[in-house]
Design a protein around this motif. Structure first.
Motif, mmCIF file in Angstrom:
data_model
loop_
_atom_site.group_PDB
_atom_site.id
_atom_site.type_symbol
_atom_site.label_atom_id
_atom_site.label_comp_id
_atom_site.label_asym_id
_atom_site.label_seq_id
_atom_site.Cartn_x
_atom_site.Cartn_y
_atom_site.Cartn_z
ATOM 1 N N SER A 96 -41.736 19.492 20.223
ATOM 2 C CA SER A 96 -40.866 18.957 19.056
ATOM 3 C C SER A 96 -40.137 20.181 18.468
ATOM 4 C CB SER A 96 -41.531 18.113 18.142
ATOM 5 O OG SER A 96 -42.151 16.953 18.501
ATOM 6 N N ARG A 108 -40.088 15.473 14.399
ATOM 7 C CA ARG A 108 -41.145 16.001 13.519
ATOM 8 C C ARG A 108 -41.893 16.969 14.258
ATOM 9 N NH1 ARG A 108 -43.982 12.657 9.853
ATOM 10 N NH2 ARG A 108 -46.101 13.397 9.535
ATOM 11 N N SER A 115 -48.296 14.114 16.695
ATOM 12 C CA SER A 115 -47.457 14.208 15.519
ATOM 13 C C SER A 115 -46.150 13.163 16.185
ATOM 14 C CB SER A 115 -47.027 15.348 14.852
ATOM 15 O OG SER A 115 -46.358 16.446 16.077
ATOM 16 N N THR A 116 -45.812 13.449 17.243
ATOM 17 C CA THR A 116 -44.653 12.516 17.907
ATOM 18 C C THR A 116 -45.191 11.316 18.688
ATOM 19 O OG1 THR A 116 -43.403 14.947 18.341
ATOM 20 C CG2 THR A 116 -42.415 12.827 19.406
ATOM 21 N N ASP A 135 -37.410 14.637 23.537
ATOM 22 C CA ASP A 135 -38.642 14.879 23.076
ATOM 23 C C ASP A 135 -39.357 13.468 23.277
ATOM 24 O OD1 ASP A 135 -40.912 16.190 21.861
ATOM 25 O OD2 ASP A 135 -40.034 15.800 19.707
HETATM 26 MG MG LIG Z 1 -44.189 16.410 18.940
#
Ligand SMILES: [Mg+2]
Ligand SMILES: Nc1nc2c(ncn2[C@@H]2O[C@H](COP(=O)(O)OP(=O)(O)OP(=O)(O)O)[C@@H](O)[C@H]2O)c(=O)[nH]1
Length: 391
Positions: A96, A108, A115-116, A135
């Motif tokens: 990311s 993010r 987190s993604t 991403d």
């Molecule tokens: Mg990520």
């Protein structure tokens, strides 16, 4: 050798390969799994069937969400720019942050894994074109729920960037990512050969293409396809393939995607030593055509080299069209390397080839500025082309 299945299990697989809707495919695979023999010879097919089932269930869910009225997040990202590039890799590798630094996309970034959760696109400018980087959520055996989705994004893209982290062993990360994608029919290392099957035609089963089948004959292919109730098909073979490869191609086409590995976090202490292992490994497998670049999303190391690397890895050229007595177009047409004036004409308009008279070319492929050429003239990056047609 193709798996030795009971007639019942074989019939279920045939039913799967004939199925039209996602629901029918799911049902056929569930039935196959309930009757399939558990012996060693069928192991690969069983593995494949379970994975395929997971993918199909995911697709069905997305389809239903769509039908309910576009609600919910999109898994696939509409293509934009010269090429779409899926950015994949293990949790926390820096995907990311890289996509953000390269494209400005608001994706993010967090110092914890996972987190993604959804694909986020951004545009990377290179000269006068742009690449769309996507991403993606983390790819890991520890998060099996995301795997089909990420493999689907990679399958749909023109190329794949694999981000690994030099925080720990990048070779282990690379191998896991490569294998997870391959299990879903997406190859990032150049395979020995490829098979594509087109059902139908007039001439029974034909084997075409420049490749060869290493462990069988056309007769064997006929017998194999007959088990799937396929009696007419064109089987295109490139490179070296096995009967197993052909059987897998009946069930699902495999794809090969050009890939670049970004070894990220090169700023960390000890990164050089860890990078070496991956470098040596990929160097020993040069014929697999996986490219490698150490980078740091934090310091920006080598980020300015990615556009050019992608351009070459994708094997594309930019061609500018012009009208007589006018300036060339500002935005180029992007074509695969080796494209001819015919490819350009077809790209511009389906009628163009039919009414074609001649073309004039300025730039690297022209012997002299404004050279007059025919449809078979091979173009090069930076060419300017003026097409003259009967109307
Ligand atoms: Mg990520
Ligand atoms: N030292 C260093 N840290 C980095 C670098 N790139 C990313 N990070 C850090 O690594 C952590 C993870 O970064 P992300 O970009 O969220 O990683 P990700 O691969 O998208 O993670 P998931 O979405 O969970 O798969 C963050 O704390 C980043 O600041 C880098 O080049 N060097």
């Amino acid at each position: 050798m193709p798996a030795n299945l009971t007639p019942e299990a074989q019939a279920k697989l045939a039913k799967y390969s004939e199925a039209k809707t996602i629901e029918e495919k799911i049902r056929a695979l569930e039935e196959f799994l309930s009757v399939a023999p558990k012996h060693k010879g069928a192991e690969n097919l069983l593995l494949w069937a379970r994975r395929r089932l997971a993918e199909l269930r995911e697709e069905l869910e997305e389809q239903r969400r769509r039908r309910r009225g576009g609600g919910g997040p999109r898994i696939f990202v509409e293509k934009e720019g010269a090429a779409q590039v899926a950015v994949v890799g293990p949790p926390n590798a820096g995907k990311s942050l890289l996509v953000h630094r390269l494209t400005g996309a608001r994706t993010r970034v967090a110092d914890y894994p996972f987190s993604t959760l959804l694909p986020v696109p951004g545009m990377l400018p290179y000269k006068d074109i742009q690449f769309q980087l996507v991403d993606t959520p983390p790819l890991s055996r520890e998060a099996p729920q995301y795997i089909p989705r990420i493999a689907g994004i990679a399958r749909n893209a023109d190329a794949v960037i694999i981000v690994v982290s030099l925080e720990d062993d990048p070779l282990r990360q690379y191998i896991e990512v490569r294998d997870l994608l391959a299990e879903h029919g997406v190859y990032i290392e150049k395979p020995r050969g490829t098979v594509r099957i087109e059902k139908g035609g007039e001439h029974g089963v034909q084997v075409l293409g420049t490749g060869r089948i290493v462990d069988g004959t056309v007769k064997d292919v006929e017998r194999l396809l007959a088990r799937y109730r396929i009696y007419r098909a064109k089987v295109y073979v490139e490179g070296e393939v096995t009967l197993d490869d052909i059987e897998m191609a009946v069930l699902r086409s495999s794809v090969y995607k050009p890939a670049i590995v970004l070894a990220n976090k090169a700023d960390l202490p000890g990164a050089g030593e860890r990078y070496r292992r991956l470098y040596e490994y990929l160097r020993g497998r040069r014929e697999k055509s996986v490219w490698l670049l150490p980078v740091s999303a934090r310091t920006g190391l080598n980020l300015d080299r990615l556009g050019e690397l992608l351009f070459h890895r994708l094997g594309i050229i930019r061609v500018y069209t012009k009208k007589p007595n006018a300036e060339p177009s500002r935005t180029p047409v992007v074509l695969p390397r080796g494209s001819t004036v015919r490819d350009l004409a077809e790209h511009i308009h389906s009628d163009m080839v039919e009414y074609f008279l001649y073309a004039r070319v300025w730039g690297p492929s022209a012997k002299y500025p404004g050279e007059r050429v025919g449809l078979d003239h091979v173009l090069e990056d930076g060419d300017i082309v003026e097409i003259h047609s009967k109307r």
